[in-house]
Design an enzyme around this catalytic site. Structure first.
Site, PDB file in Angstrom:
ATOM      1  N   LEU A  19       0.792  -1.231   0.000  1.00  0.00           N
ATOM      2  CA  LEU A  19       0.000   0.000   0.000  1.00  0.00           C
ATOM      3  C   LEU A  19       0.824   1.281   0.000  1.00  0.00           C
ATOM      4  O   LEU A  19       0.250   2.357  -0.146  1.00  0.00           O
ATOM      5  CB  LEU A  19      -0.921   0.015   1.224  1.00  0.00           C
ATOM      6  CG  LEU A  19      -1.918  -1.141   1.344  1.00  0.00           C
ATOM      7  CD1 LEU A  19      -2.681  -1.038   2.664  1.00  0.00           C
ATOM      8  CD2 LEU A  19      -2.884  -1.149   0.174  1.00  0.00           C
ATOM      9  N   ARG A 136      -2.839   4.973   6.663  1.00  0.00           N
ATOM     10  CA  ARG A 136      -2.228   5.359   7.928  1.00  0.00           C
ATOM     11  C   ARG A 136      -2.957   6.545   8.565  1.00  0.00           C
ATOM     12  O   ARG A 136      -3.006   6.671   9.784  1.00  0.00           O
ATOM     13  CB  ARG A 136      -0.751   5.683   7.723  1.00  0.00           C
ATOM     14  CG  ARG A 136       0.026   4.499   7.128  1.00  0.00           C
ATOM     15  CD  ARG A 136       1.317   4.244   7.841  1.00  0.00           C
ATOM     16  NE  ARG A 136       1.147   3.960   9.240  1.00  0.00           N
ATOM     17  CZ  ARG A 136       2.173   3.798  10.087  1.00  0.00           C
ATOM     18  NH1 ARG A 136       3.418   3.924   9.650  1.00  0.00           N
ATOM     19  NH2 ARG A 136       1.959   3.533  11.369  1.00  0.00           N
ATOM     20  N   GLU A 172       4.549  12.615  10.312  1.00  0.00           N
ATOM     21  CA  GLU A 172       4.799  11.175  10.329  1.00  0.00           C
ATOM     22  C   GLU A 172       5.322  10.681  11.674  1.00  0.00           C
ATOM     23  O   GLU A 172       5.771   9.540  11.782  1.00  0.00           O
ATOM     24  CB  GLU A 172       5.785  10.818   9.221  1.00  0.00           C
ATOM     25  CG  GLU A 172       5.262  11.102   7.820  1.00  0.00           C
ATOM     26  CD  GLU A 172       4.202  10.106   7.364  1.00  0.00           C
ATOM     27  OE1 GLU A 172       4.436   8.888   7.472  1.00  0.00           O
ATOM     28  OE2 GLU A 172       3.139  10.549   6.898  1.00  0.00           O
ATOM     29  N   HIS A 246      11.187   7.613   5.552  1.00  0.00           N
ATOM     30  CA  HIS A 246      11.288   8.285   6.838  1.00  0.00           C
ATOM     31  C   HIS A 246      12.761   8.446   7.198  1.00  0.00           C
ATOM     32  O   HIS A 246      13.615   7.679   6.743  1.00  0.00           O
ATOM     33  CB  HIS A 246      10.589   7.493   7.949  1.00  0.00           C
ATOM     34  CG  HIS A 246       9.106   7.436   7.823  1.00  0.00           C
ATOM     35  ND1 HIS A 246       8.389   6.277   8.015  1.00  0.00           N
ATOM     36  CD2 HIS A 246       8.203   8.392   7.520  1.00  0.00           C
ATOM     37  CE1 HIS A 246       7.099   6.531   7.836  1.00  0.00           C
ATOM     38  NE2 HIS A 246       6.963   7.797   7.536  1.00  0.00           N
ATOM     39  N   ASP A 248      14.237   7.623   9.857  1.00  0.00           N
ATOM     40  CA  ASP A 248      14.810   6.483  10.572  1.00  0.00           C
ATOM     41  C   ASP A 248      15.202   5.317   9.669  1.00  0.00           C
ATOM     42  O   ASP A 248      15.693   4.303  10.146  1.00  0.00           O
ATOM     43  CB  ASP A 248      13.893   6.018  11.709  1.00  0.00           C
ATOM     44  CG  ASP A 248      12.552   5.467  11.239  1.00  0.00           C
ATOM     45  OD1 ASP A 248      12.335   5.347  10.025  1.00  0.00           O
ATOM     46  OD2 ASP A 248      11.711   5.167  12.107  1.00  0.00           O
ATOM     47  N   ASN A 358       7.271  -5.738   5.253  1.00  0.00           N
ATOM     48  CA  ASN A 358       6.377  -4.621   4.968  1.00  0.00           C
ATOM     49  C   ASN A 358       7.070  -3.272   5.165  1.00  0.00           C
ATOM     50  O   ASN A 358       6.428  -2.224   5.135  1.00  0.00           O
ATOM     51  CB  ASN A 358       5.133  -4.686   5.861  1.00  0.00           C
ATOM     52  CG  ASN A 358       3.866  -4.903   5.053  1.00  0.00           C
ATOM     53  OD1 ASN A 358       3.843  -4.738   3.840  1.00  0.00           O
ATOM     54  ND2 ASN A 358       2.780  -5.255   5.730  1.00  0.00           N
ATOM     55  N   CYS A 364      11.183   0.910  13.762  1.00  0.00           N
ATOM     56  CA  CYS A 364       9.802   1.236  13.380  1.00  0.00           C
ATOM     57  C   CYS A 364       8.804   0.738  14.411  1.00  0.00           C
ATOM     58  O   CYS A 364       7.744   1.339  14.600  1.00  0.00           O
ATOM     59  CB  CYS A 364       9.463   0.618  12.026  1.00  0.00           C
ATOM     60  SG  CYS A 364      10.192   1.457  10.613  1.00  0.00           S
TER      61      CYS A 364
END
Length: 440
Positions: A19, A136, A172, A246, A248, A358, A364
């Site tokens: 997605l 999300r 985020e 992101h 990270d 994923n 995360c």
């Protein structure tokens, strides 16, 4: 003060639907069968390992999926079973979007500032609105309710509402936030961003930049951080285009140590110089060049999506995914870090492959929240890790989770019923109260 890693319990609808544009692992594994029970147990084993290192550990619950409230908002009517059946027939992609278990990645759940840094001396938490991705964005309201249930004492905690929606303030969460500090110096909050709503800046060309400068600025204001405590570096557009959606994915920091790839930030040498000026000579960093660790290897193996943890003996350890051990360039870089002039003295490789498939590594899966003993005692929910809680949660997973889930299985109305039954039991186990819409 002690840092607690609030890990997300991986939900019963954990599946690979592909997605997220820009998340290469998600796109690569889209359509493949997943293993929800194995995924949740892998997450619990990571929590056990971190706790046994002597590091604070806690849990955050999954969210109800599919989100029947969202489907009803989009015009599907009838009983729960009828809503799912109609969505599967008329708009299957919406059903896949509303069935995502992506709330497992609690680094995106919120941004947090500890009481030591805020003007009013309270812990400030702001749930991320996650507006860039629809699957999300629907997490924000439930995340807000969960955080308010856990951090309910207004004397110690301020749980803000998510930032206003729309692309201007796309937020985020802590996946773009790093707090660094050294003895005798004020903490520095690095709030990175990928694009600006109003300023003309060069951005990525291949994949979307998710975090805005304006949202990072708003978080600093909400959390009452002094201007000199805040740095706002831009994510490198080439890093985003390589799959670092992101911060990270290409950078991780802890206390006086920062580990990053050269494509993590625009003008990273200038950022490191500023950090050294603010934090003093005790600040340490390690940079991987693209020659040493090609960015494609960094995105595939996720060595920077590791947890860097402060241990009771004063040293630090890295919790990395096993993919970093299996990728020679990533393993060599981490071994260089351990041998370098910095506090990191060990690296441990853990299996979180169900999450990695994923696009979510060890970092995360956790939200870092620093609490004093008094603040911890003010939390009445049973969310702090213990061996007894581990056994209860592992038993809960084995009782309620399916072994295998194919993307088309989200069409099954029974899956939604199983999930609601499981989460209703979980809220009682964690003493959270009624935080889900189906419980109202």
């Amino acid at each position: 003060m002690r840092e607690y890693n609030f890990d997300g319990l991986i939900g019963p609808t954990h599946n690979y639907a592909g997605l997220s544009p820009g998340n290469l692992a998600s796109q690569h594994h889209g359509g493949q069968p997943s293993h929800p029970r194995e995924a949740a147990l892998q997450g619990l084993e990571k929590m056990r390992f971190v706790s046994e290192l002597g590091v604070g550990q806690a849990v955050l619950p999954p969210q109800p999926r599919p989100s029947l409230r969202t489907l009803r908002t989009l015009g599907f009517t009838g009983s729960d079973e009828e809503v799912i059946t109609r969505a599967a027939r008329d708009a299957e992609h919406l059903l896949r979007l509303t069935s995502s278990a992506s709330a497992m990645w609690t680094a995106n759940a919120a941004t947090v500032a500890p009481s030591a840094d805020t003007a009013d001396g309270r812990v400030h938490l702001t749930p991320a609105n996650l507006t860039q991705m629809f699957h999300r964005a629907i997490e924000a309201d439930t995340t807000h309710a969960v955080l308010r249930a856990i951090f309910a004492d207004p004397k110690h905690f301020q749980v803000h509402a998510p930032l206003p929606g729309a692309s201007h303030f796309a937020d985020e969460g802590a996946a773009n936030h790093t707090r660094l500090f050294t003895p005798g110096h004020k903490a520095v909050h690095v709030l990175a961003w990928g694009r600006s709503a109003w300023q003309d800046v060069k951005g990525p060309q291949r994949f979307p930049a998710r975090q805005t400068l304006e949202s990072s600025q708003a978080l600093a204001r909400l959390h009452q951080l002094a201007p000199e405590q805040v740095l706002l570096p831009q994510q490198h557009p080439d890093g985003i285009d390589a799959g670092a959606f992101h911060t990270d994915v290409l950078a991780v920091g802890n206390e006086r140590f920062l580990m990053l790839h050269a494509l993590a930030f625009v003008e990273h040498p200038k950022l490191l110089q500023t950090l050294r000026e603010k934090l003093g000579d005790a600040f340490r960093f390690e940079v991987a060049t693209d020659a040493e660790l090609p960015v494609k290897d960094a995105v595939r193996a996720y060595p920077f999506n590791s947890q860097v943890l402060s241990l009771p003996d004063g040293t630090m350890a890295i919790i990395a995914p096993i993919e970093s051990r299996e990728t020679p360039t990533a393993r060599a870089f981490l071994e260089r870090v351990v041998a370098g002039d910095n506090p990191v003295k060990a690296v441990h490789y853990l299996d979180v492959r169900q999450s990695m498939n994923n696009g979510g590594g060890p970092a995360c899966l956790r939200q870092r929240i620093t609490l004093t003993d008094t603040e911890r005692a003010a939390v009445t929910a049973d969310v702090f890790y213990s061996p007894a809680l581990h056994e209860s949660l592992a038993g809960w997973v084995r009782k309620h989770y399916r072994d295998v889930l194919k993307p088309e299985d989200v069409r099954d109305p029974q899956l939604a019923r199983e999930t609601m039954t499981a989460l209703d039991e979980l809220t009682r186990l964690l003493k959270l109260g009624s935080v889900y819409d189906f419980q109202q």
